[in-house]
Scaffold this active site. Structure first.
Site, PDB file in Angstrom:
ATOM      1  N   ASN A   1      46.813  33.380  33.137  1.00  0.00           N
ATOM      2  CA  ASN A   1      47.305  32.627  34.301  1.00  0.00           C
ATOM      3  C   ASN A   1      48.648  31.944  34.068  1.00  0.00           C
ATOM      4  OD1 ASN A   1      45.058  32.996  36.260  1.00  0.00           O
ATOM      5  ND2 ASN A   1      43.870  31.929  34.692  1.00  0.00           N
TER       6      ASN A   1
ATOM      7  N   HIS B   1      42.935  29.662  28.876  1.00  0.00           N
ATOM      8  CA  HIS B   1      42.500  30.097  30.201  1.00  0.00           C
ATOM      9  C   HIS B   1      43.500  29.746  31.297  1.00  0.00           C
ATOM     10  CE1 HIS B   1      38.604  30.900  32.706  1.00  0.00           C
ATOM     11  NE2 HIS B   1      39.661  31.477  33.230  1.00  0.00           N
TER      12      HIS B   1
ATOM     13  N   LEU C   1      39.550  44.450  41.814  1.00  0.00           N
ATOM     14  CA  LEU C   1      38.976  44.942  43.072  1.00  0.00           C
ATOM     15  C   LEU C   1      38.985  43.871  44.151  1.00  0.00           C
ATOM     16  CD1 LEU C   1      35.927  46.906  41.601  1.00  0.00           C
ATOM     17  CD2 LEU C   1      38.256  47.717  42.026  1.00  0.00           C
TER      18      LEU C   1
ATOM     19  N   GLN D   1      30.515  54.000  37.881  1.00  0.00           N
ATOM     20  CA  GLN D   1      31.679  54.544  38.581  1.00  0.00           C
ATOM     21  C   GLN D   1      32.967  53.879  38.123  1.00  0.00           C
ATOM     22  OE1 GLN D   1      30.463  53.727  42.592  1.00  0.00           O
ATOM     23  NE2 GLN D   1      29.485  55.731  42.883  1.00  0.00           N
ATOM     24  N   ASN D   2      32.913  52.580  37.886  1.00  0.00           N
ATOM     25  CA  ASN D   2      34.135  51.832  37.577  1.00  0.00           C
ATOM     26  C   ASN D   2      34.749  52.188  36.230  1.00  0.00           C
ATOM     27  OD1 ASN D   2      33.917  50.537  40.013  1.00  0.00           O
ATOM     28  ND2 ASN D   2      33.155  48.601  39.172  1.00  0.00           N
TER      29      ASN D   2
ATOM     30  N   ASP E   1      34.453  40.517  28.887  1.00  0.00           N
ATOM     31  CA  ASP E   1      35.290  39.337  29.111  1.00  0.00           C
ATOM     32  C   ASP E   1      34.463  38.191  29.681  1.00  0.00           C
ATOM     33  OD1 ASP E   1      38.301  38.312  29.630  1.00  0.00           O
ATOM     34  OD2 ASP E   1      37.021  37.729  31.317  1.00  0.00           O
TER      35      ASP E   1
ATOM     36  N   THR F   1      32.661  39.117  33.817  1.00  0.00           N
ATOM     37  CA  THR F   1      31.347  38.469  33.887  1.00  0.00           C
ATOM     38  C   THR F   1      31.321  37.196  34.732  1.00  0.00           C
ATOM     39  OG1 THR F   1      31.712  37.127  31.893  1.00  0.00           O
ATOM     40  CG2 THR F   1      30.784  39.343  31.588  1.00  0.00           C
TER      41      THR F   1
ATOM     42  N   TYR G   1      33.058  29.740  32.467  1.00  0.00           N
ATOM     43  CA  TYR G   1      32.092  30.495  33.270  1.00  0.00           C
ATOM     44  C   TYR G   1      30.659  30.033  33.009  1.00  0.00           C
ATOM     45  CZ  TYR G   1      35.931  33.944  33.625  1.00  0.00           C
ATOM     46  OH  TYR G   1      37.128  34.578  33.829  1.00  0.00           O
TER      47      TYR G   1
ATOM     48  N   SER H   1      40.093  40.445  38.494  1.00  0.00           N
ATOM     49  CA  SER H   1      39.862  40.677  39.932  1.00  0.00           C
ATOM     50  C   SER H   1      40.591  41.926  40.430  1.00  0.00           C
ATOM     51  CB  SER H   1      40.286  39.452  40.754  1.00  0.00           C
ATOM     52  OG  SER H   1      39.555  38.310  40.383  1.00  0.00           O
TER      53      SER H   1
ATOM     54  N   GLY I   1      45.613  47.303  13.618  1.00  0.00           N
ATOM     55  CA  GLY I   1      44.930  48.538  13.936  1.00  0.00           C
ATOM     56  C   GLY I   1      43.795  48.406  14.934  1.00  0.00           C
TER      57      GLY I   1
ATOM     58  N   SER J   1      33.794  32.939  49.487  1.00  0.00           N
ATOM     59  CA  SER J   1      33.579  31.502  49.311  1.00  0.00           C
ATOM     60  C   SER J   1      34.761  30.691  49.839  1.00  0.00           C
ATOM     61  CB  SER J   1      33.351  31.189  47.829  1.00  0.00           C
ATOM     62  OG  SER J   1      33.267  29.799  47.603  1.00  0.00           O
TER      63      SER J   1
ATOM     64  N   LYS K   1      37.513  32.304  26.394  1.00  0.00           N
ATOM     65  CA  LYS K   1      38.709  31.520  26.709  1.00  0.00           C
ATOM     66  C   LYS K   1      38.493  30.024  26.500  1.00  0.00           C
ATOM     67  CE  LYS K   1      39.472  34.859  30.429  1.00  0.00           C
ATOM     68  NZ  LYS K   1      38.065  35.290  30.622  1.00  0.00           N
TER      69      LYS K   1
END
Length: 324
Positions: A165, A113, A213, A277-278, A46, A22, A51, A211, A12, A221, A80
Site C-alpha cells: 500500500n 501492511h 477480481l 479455476q483461478n 497470503d 485469505t 486479518y 483484490s 534462489g 460492504s 504483514k
C-alpha cells in the site's frame, strides 16, 4: 506468449505468481478453503496480522506439511506487520506473535501492511476513539520502520521483507535504503495503476496485486455504508466477451490480464471449483487486442475499492498513500 510462473527472489527463492488470498473469511471456512487450494496446487498463501486469521491458516498449512521439511520448503507464506506495529520498537513483538500463531519455523515474506500507523494498544489491532475514528499515530518514520523490518532477516526466521500500500514516492524512499522483495497493492481491471507499475519496474520491485477480481465482499460492504456503486468486475461486458471467446471464466481472464502485465496476483475464493479455476491460467494467452480492451477499463483512482475509508482518521496521516 510464455510467462514465468514465479518471481525469482534473493537466495534462489521463488515466489509463485498466483497466490491464495485469505482476507475476510471465518476460521472454519478458511481452513477448508486452504485445504482445497493446496489440493489445487497453490503454494503461495497470503495473510496478515490485521486479518486475525493467522492461527486458522497455520492449522491448515501444518496439517498439509505434517512435519515434512521438504513440504514446508514448497510453500511461500506471507504475513504483514499491522498498522498498530508501525514503529521500530514494536516490530519484533508483532512479528513474534505472527510466527507463533502461524506455528511455523519461519515466514517466507513479511510486509509492512500500510505506511500509516495506529497507536499501539495491547490486545487491540484496530484501536478506535469514542467517535469511531481510528487512534492514529502521526509520528510514523517510514524509513526507520523499514530499517527495523530489514533487520528481521538476520534471525533467519523471515527470508524476505517487503511493503504494501505504498505510492510511488514512498516506494522510491524505501528503495533508497534497500529494495523490498515486492510491493503489494490493489490492482484490478478498474484500478490498474500503470504509473505505479512502471515506477516499480524501474526500481526492480515486483508488484503483487491484491483484490485482482475486485474484492466484491468489501465493495458490497462499502456500498451499503456509502451508497456508492461498485461494478462487479466479473460482469463487465468486455471481460465477459473476452472470456467467452477464449472459453474461460471472467475471473481467469482478469487474472491472466494481471499476469501478462508482469504482475503477481493473490485471488481469494472459498468455492472449491473457483479455487481450481483461478490457478488454471497458464495455458491460454490474451491477444494484444484483448489486452488493449482490458486496459481501457481502467478508472484510475476512481476505480479503487480499498481506499481505507473504513479507517476514519487515517486520511490525515502524513504517510497516507492515496490522492485526496
Amino acid at each position: 506468449m510464455s510467462i514465468p510462473e514465479y518471481f525469482e527472489l534473493e537466495g534462489g527463492d521463488r515466489m509463485p505468481r498466483i497466490g491464495f488470498g485469505t482476507w475476510q473469511a471465518s476460521d472454519e471456512v478458511l481452513e477448508k478453503a486452504v485445504e482445497a487450494a493446496l489440493e489445487a496446487g497453490y503454494r503461495h498463501f497470503d495473510t496478515a496480522r490485521a486479518y486475525e486469521n493467522e492461527p486458522a491458516l497455520g492449522r491448515a498449512l501444518n496439517r498439509w506439511i505434517a512435519g515434512d521439511a521438504a513440504r514446508r520448503k514448497q510453500l511461500f507464506v506471507t504475513t504483514k506487520l499491522p498498522p498498530g506495529g508501525n514503529r521500530p520498537e514494536s516490530v519484533q513483538e508483532y512479528f513474534d506473535a505472527s510466527l507463533r500463531d502461524l506455528n511455523l519455523e519461519y515466514i517466507d515474506l513479511y510486509l509492512i501492511h500500510t505506511p500509516f500507523a495506529f497507536q499501539h494498544v495491547p490486545g487491540d489491532l484496530h484501536p478506535k476513539n469514542p467517535d469511531g475514528s481510528m487512534k492514529v499515530d502521526h509520528s510514523t518514520n517510514l524509513l526507520e520502520l523499514w530499517k527495523t523490518v530489514l533487520k528481521l532477516k538476520e534471525s533467519g526466521r523471515v527470508r524476505h521483507v517487503g511493503v504494501s500500500n505504498l505510492n510511488a514516492e514512498q516506494l522510491s524512499r524505501v528503495c533508497s535504503v534497500a529494495r523490498p522483495a515486492c510491493l503489494q497493492v490493489e490492482v484490478h481491471a478498474l484500478c490498474q495503476q500503470p504509473a505505479l507499475a512502471a515506477a516499480a519496474r524501474e526500481l526492480g520491485v515486483p508488484i503483487v496485486a491484491y483484490s485482482p477480481l475486485g474484492s466484491k465482499a468489501l465493495a458490497d460492504s462499502l456500498s451499503a455504508k456509502t451508497g456508492r456503486e461498485y461494478p462487479d468486475l466479473l460482469q463487465l461486458p468486455a471481460v465477459v466477451r473476452i472470456a467467452q471467446a477464449h472459453g474461460r471464466t471472467p475471473a481467469q481472464v482478469l487474472l491472466r490480464h494481471t499476469l501478462q502485465r508482469g504482475l503477481a496476483a493473490i485471488p481469494k475464493s472459498t468455492n472449491p471449483t473457483r479455487i481450481k479455476q483461478n490457478i488454471s491460467v497458464w495455458d491460454f494467452v490474451l491477444s494484444e487486442s484483448d489486452m488493449r480492451e482490458l486496459a481501457a477499463l481502467d478508472r484510475g483512482e476512481n476505480g479503487r475499492i480499498c481506499d481505507f475509508s473504513f479507517f476514519g482518521g487515517v486520511q490525515d496521516h502524513p504517510e497516507f498513500p492515496f490522492k485526496k
